[in-house]
Each structure stands twice: as structure tokens, then as C-alpha cells.
Design an enzyme around this catalytic site. Structure first.
Site, mmCIF file in Angstrom:
data_model
loop_
_atom_site.group_PDB
_atom_site.id
_atom_site.type_symbol
_atom_site.label_atom_id
_atom_site.label_comp_id
_atom_site.label_asym_id
_atom_site.label_seq_id
_atom_site.Cartn_x
_atom_site.Cartn_y
_atom_site.Cartn_z
ATOM 1 N N LYS A 112 0.806 -1.233 0.000
ATOM 2 C CA LYS A 112 0.000 0.000 0.000
ATOM 3 C C LYS A 112 0.837 1.282 0.000
ATOM 4 O O LYS A 112 0.418 2.290 -0.560
ATOM 5 C CB LYS A 112 -0.957 0.004 1.195
ATOM 6 C CG LYS A 112 -2.057 -1.031 1.087
ATOM 7 C CD LYS A 112 -3.084 -0.902 2.177
ATOM 8 C CE LYS A 112 -4.137 -1.994 2.045
ATOM 9 N NZ LYS A 112 -5.352 -1.702 2.792
ATOM 10 N N ASP A 154 -9.688 3.320 2.108
ATOM 11 C CA ASP A 154 -9.659 2.715 3.448
ATOM 12 C C ASP A 154 -10.025 3.729 4.530
ATOM 13 O O ASP A 154 -10.721 3.413 5.493
ATOM 14 C CB ASP A 154 -8.243 2.197 3.778
ATOM 15 C CG ASP A 154 -7.938 0.850 3.140
ATOM 16 O OD1 ASP A 154 -8.886 0.129 2.796
ATOM 17 O OD2 ASP A 154 -6.742 0.536 2.993
#
Length: 509
Positions: free
Chosen positions: A290, A328
Site C-alpha cells: 500500500k 480505506d
């Protein structure tokens, strides 16, 4: 749903006895196989009559192959192939080493409907368009009806030349990349012209092969065509991902011609360099990539830039640029806020301010998900304390969000006040280590709300113990749904079918 192709799905049956072969054939049929490969070399048989009985009892179209454990005895192999041709078996598969002109001429002369497959295996060297092309030339020169390419791959990028071969091959080609990084050779093969894909049967996990059931139910590969857009999860590991169970039905529900697949990626830079065409349209990004992916994006959304992590990448259809986003952050924070508001509404309290404002927010984990949660909590006015196994990472994140970092071993004793929020953004408690938890049950009494980003299993040990002591609990499944909705909108440039996607997750996860 779109046009349905003539794609055939098969599975290889490696069984010791005729009885086991017949039972496995029935199971393959029940699970949706169109044909089976009968691997005669795996059988222990004393007389050729057992093979004759097997061929008479077959209930599915079949490929008869014989990779003899002892290649010094080719006579038995040829005996089996001749019998298969005599019984009009749909295909016989012979290794290129054994496919001499004399042997193939005899097969061609004796057959009526049987198609001859000649297979070659590339192992011990990295596949390139050049060496695969040379192997294909050798296979085609035999005059076979169908050729088969089996390639050992070390990286997902090794599969790209196989797609090139499928697109350009002049005769029908069966292609398979062996190993867990070769899974996309089967899932994406039909886009590039594969007429046959292989799946695993029953509960038998075979590295690099999708289960038969998922080919038929989850991916529905028969609806794939050259225009299908490719999406997937770039992660390592990737086997735990539930993304395919959610995104594929959602694509079909909205009539979008897309497929979502697991992408086991070791090196993100190489991956994006190799799979650079517009067909590879969008990606979810998982552990441990990520943060690293940001430097391979051409543009990064300001929120993802400030967090320092992206969980979504979309390729711009106009100029092919990769754009990084983070869904997220809002997914997690809104899930926590809504759980608080639900409790407060039930108690007759209503407020427009974020329930996180002024709260002490204890975060475990400083990776990509942890960074997203930390920035989200800070944006709502929470006070942050960060614990991470690497204290240096905890300190770096704390500095970025004006919070405090403490050594990981202090977590179980940490209790400066009551009514705190705990968020686990580490992998502690994820399958298969479901008995683990980042914090002892007795310490959970200080927390008003506990959130766990882990969603496999759905109800982690941390959440079970938090519920036992009376805390509000928020499952990672809720974050998963919300971040996936955000991703789906970015992937398709449109609205996500929220009720449909939520129903799938709650029913199947």
C-alpha cells in the site's frame, strides 16, 4: 449478461485405481467440468483391460494422457493411446518427446474422431516470447490438432508471454502457468483466446489452479471476451482475499464487462511495467504494497498522498496514467462513527459533531491500513496513541499525525483513561492464526469501542472478547464493504450497487 462463449472447463484426475477415477469423474461432472483429463500415469494397473473398462465407463468427454513415471518404457504409453483412439476418446495428449512422425502418423491413420494434443513443458528457464515461440514452433511442426504449453513460473510477470502466445498462435493452444503465481493464466486466458481452462476438483487445493466451482460460480469465465476489463488485488499473500466474491457478481449485476482476480505480486514496479496496457484497468492494493505503490503512480489523490498509502489504483482510459486513491480511510472512520451514533441515538443523544472528537484513539499497526485510520481519526479531532511492533514506524506515523508513539509491550498495560477507542490495523488474529489477539481481554474494559480491520474471520477473538466486556464492536467486514464500494465507483466511473454488494458480503463472508 452478454454473449456466452464455447469455453470448455476441465480438471485433471490423478487417481491410483479405476474405481477412484470413476468416482472423481462423477465429482468433476457435479462441479461443472465439461471434460476431464484421465492421467493414466498416476494409476496402478496390472493389465490394460482395466484402462479399457475405465474408457467404457467414462461419463464426460475425456483427454487421455500418460506421463509415465518411468519414460524408459514407452510401449505401455503407446498401448494406452492406441486403445483410447480405438474407443473414440475425444482427445489423447502425448508429450512432444514421444511425438515422433511415425507415432503420430499411426495415430492419425487409426483415429476417427479423436483429436491429438501434443504438449511441451518449459521449466528451469524464465519464459520469454522467444523461447515460448520456439517451443510452439516445435509443437506445431508435429501436425497435432491441438498444442499444449505448460510453463513453470516464478513471478506473475512470467505469465505475460503466455497471453501473447494465446493471442498469436495459429492452432488451438492450451496454456497453463504452473505455481501460485500462475493462477491468472487460467482466469484471464479466455480473454486472450484460450478455448480450454483447467480447475481443481473438490477440496483439493492445487497451486495456480482455481477451483472448478469458482470458475463456474464466481468468475463465470464463459462470459469473458477480448473487451473484458481486468481488475484485481495486488497483494502478497493474496489467497485470503474475498474481493473476487464481491466485485465479480457486482460487475455482472451492473452489466459492466469486467473481471476481478487475485494478483500475487512480489515486485510492484515490475508488475506495472509488464502489465501496462489499458486492459489492466484498476487494482485494489493489499499487504505489503500500500505504501510502495505510490511511487509507481503517475498521479496520487491528495488524501492518499497525505496518508502515504493507496489501496486503489485506476488507469485513466484517456492517457493510461495510473492514479492512486485511498478508500480505506473514510471506510474505517465512517464505520466507527456510525456505530457510535447508533448507540447514542438508542440512548436519545443526537449530535452533528464527530463522536471521535476529543476521544483518545489507540491504534495498533502502522502499515498502510494503520496510516489510513490514523489520518482519518486525526481529521475528526481524535487524540492518537500508536503502537507497532517496529517502534520506529510507530514514531514516524505519530509524528505525521501529531500523535504519540509507545513501545508495543506497553499496550496491555496502557490505561490513562476510560472510554477510549481501540483500532487493530495489524494482521494479528487473521486466518489461520485465529486464536491470537493484540491485547488481553482484561485490558479491553477501558475501551468504549473496539474496531478490528481483520475480516477473515469475520468475528475475531479481539471482537468476541470486546463484546464480552460490553464494548461497542465494529467488524473489519464493515470497513471492507465500505472501501469496496468506494473502489467499485472508481473502477467503473459510476455508482456502486450498495444494497446488492452489502447483501453478498453479509451472506458469503
Amino acid at each position: 449478461m452478454g454473449f456466452k462463449s464455447n469455453l470448455l472447463v476441465y480438471t485433471s484426475l490423478e487417481c491410483e485405481s479405476k474405481e477412484e477415477m470413476v468416482a472423481s469423474m462423477q465429482l468433476a461432472k457435479d462441479q461443472g467440468a465439461d471434460l476431464v483429463e484421465l492421467c493414466i500415469g498416476s494409476m496402478s494397473f496390472s493389465h490394460i483391460s482395466e484402462i479399457e473398462q475405465l474408457l467404457k465407463q467414462r461419463i464426460l468427454p475425456s483427454i487421455v494422457s500418460f506421463r509415465h513415471k518411468c519414460p524408459t518404457n514407452p510401449c505401455r504409453c503407446l498401448q494406452v493411446f492406441k486403445m483410447a483412439i480405438e474407443f473414440d476418446t475425444e482427445f489423447v495428449e502425448i508429450d512432444v518427446e514421444m511425438a515422433t512422425e511415425a507415432v503420430l502418423n499411426e495415430f492419425m491413420r487409426k483415429r476417427s474422431n479423436t483429436k491429438i494434443i501434443v504438449s511441451g513443458h518449459l521449466n528451469g528457464e524464465t519464459p520469454t516470447t522467444e523461447n515460448l515461440g520456439n517451443l510452439i514452433i516445435d509443437l506445431q511442426s508435429t501436425g497435432a490438432d491441438v498444442i499444449k504449453l505448460v510453463v513453470d513460473v516464478s513471478f506473475i510477470t512470467d505469465v505475460a508471454p503466455i497471453f501473447h502466445m494465446l493471442t498469436h498462435c495459429q492452432v488451438p493452444l492450451i496454456a497453463r502457468a504452473v505455481g501460485d503465481r500462475g493462477l491468472i493464466s487460467q482466469l484471464l486466458g479466455p480473454k486472450y483466446g484460450a478455448f480450454l481452462v483447467c480447475g481443481s476438483i473438490g477440496d483439493k487445493f492445487i497451486s495456480g489452479l482455481p477451483p472448478l466451482g469458482s470458475i463456474k460460480q464466481v468468475y463465470k469465465l464463459e462470459y469473458m471476451n477480448s473487451d473484458t476489463q481486468i481488475f484485481g488485488l495486488v497483494s502478497n499473500p493474496v489467497g485470503h482475499s474475498k474481493g473476487p466474491l464481491l466485485h465479480n457478481p457486482a460487475f455482472r449485476h451492473t452489466g459492466y464487462n469486467g473481471i476481478y482476480v487475485p494478483l500475487l505480486v512480489d515486485n510492484v514496479e515490475e508488475f506495472f511495467k509488464v502489465y501496462s496496457c489499458n486492459d489492466f484497468t484498476g487494482f485494489s492494493v493489499g499487504i505489503p504494497h500500500k505504501e510502495a505503490v505510490l511511487k509507481f503512480c503517475d498521479e496520487v489523490h491528495p488524501l492518499a498522498q497525505s496518508i502515504g498509502a493507496a489501496n486503489t489504483i485506476v488507469r485513466s482510459p484517456t492517457d493510461g496514467k495510473l492514479v492512486g486513491y485511498n478508500t480505506d480511510c473514510e471506510a474505517c472512520i465512517t464505520a466507527i462513527e456510525d456505530a457510535f451514533r447508533e448507540r447514542r441515538v438508542a440512548n436519545g443523544q443526537v449530535s452533528n459533531a464527530s463522536p471521535l472528537a476529543g476521544k483518545l484513539f489507540v491504534l495498533v499497526g502502522a502499515g498502510g491500513a494503520g496510516r489510513a485510520i490514523a489520518f482519518g481519526a486525526r481529521s475528526r479531532g481524535a487524540r492518537l496513541v500508536i503502537f507497532n511492533r517496529s517502534f520506529e514506524r510507530a514514531k514516524a506515523l505519530a509524528k505525521a499525525v501529531s500523535g504519540e508513539a509507545l513501545p508495543y509491550e506497553f499496550l496491555k498495560e496502557f490505561c490513562p483513561e476510560k472510554g477510549m477507542i481501540l483500532a487493530n490495523a495489524s494482521a494479528v488474529g487473521m486466518e489461520p492464526n485465529v486464536d491470537q489477539t493484540p491485547i488481553p481481554k482484561v485490558a479491553l474494559k477501558s475501551y468504549e469501542l473496539v474496531f478490528d480491520a481483520v475480516y477473515t474471520p469475520r468475528n475475531t477473538r479481539l471482537l468476541q472478547e470486546a463484546a464480552d466486556v460490553g464494548a461497542i464492536v465494529v467488524s473489519g467486514v464493515e470497513m471492507f464493504i465500505r472501501q469496496a464500494l468506494g473502489q467499485f465507483k472508481l473502477f467503473t466511473g459510476g455508482l456502486a450497487p450498495e444494497d446488492f454488494m452489502r447483501k453478498i458480503v453479509l451472506e458469503q463472508f
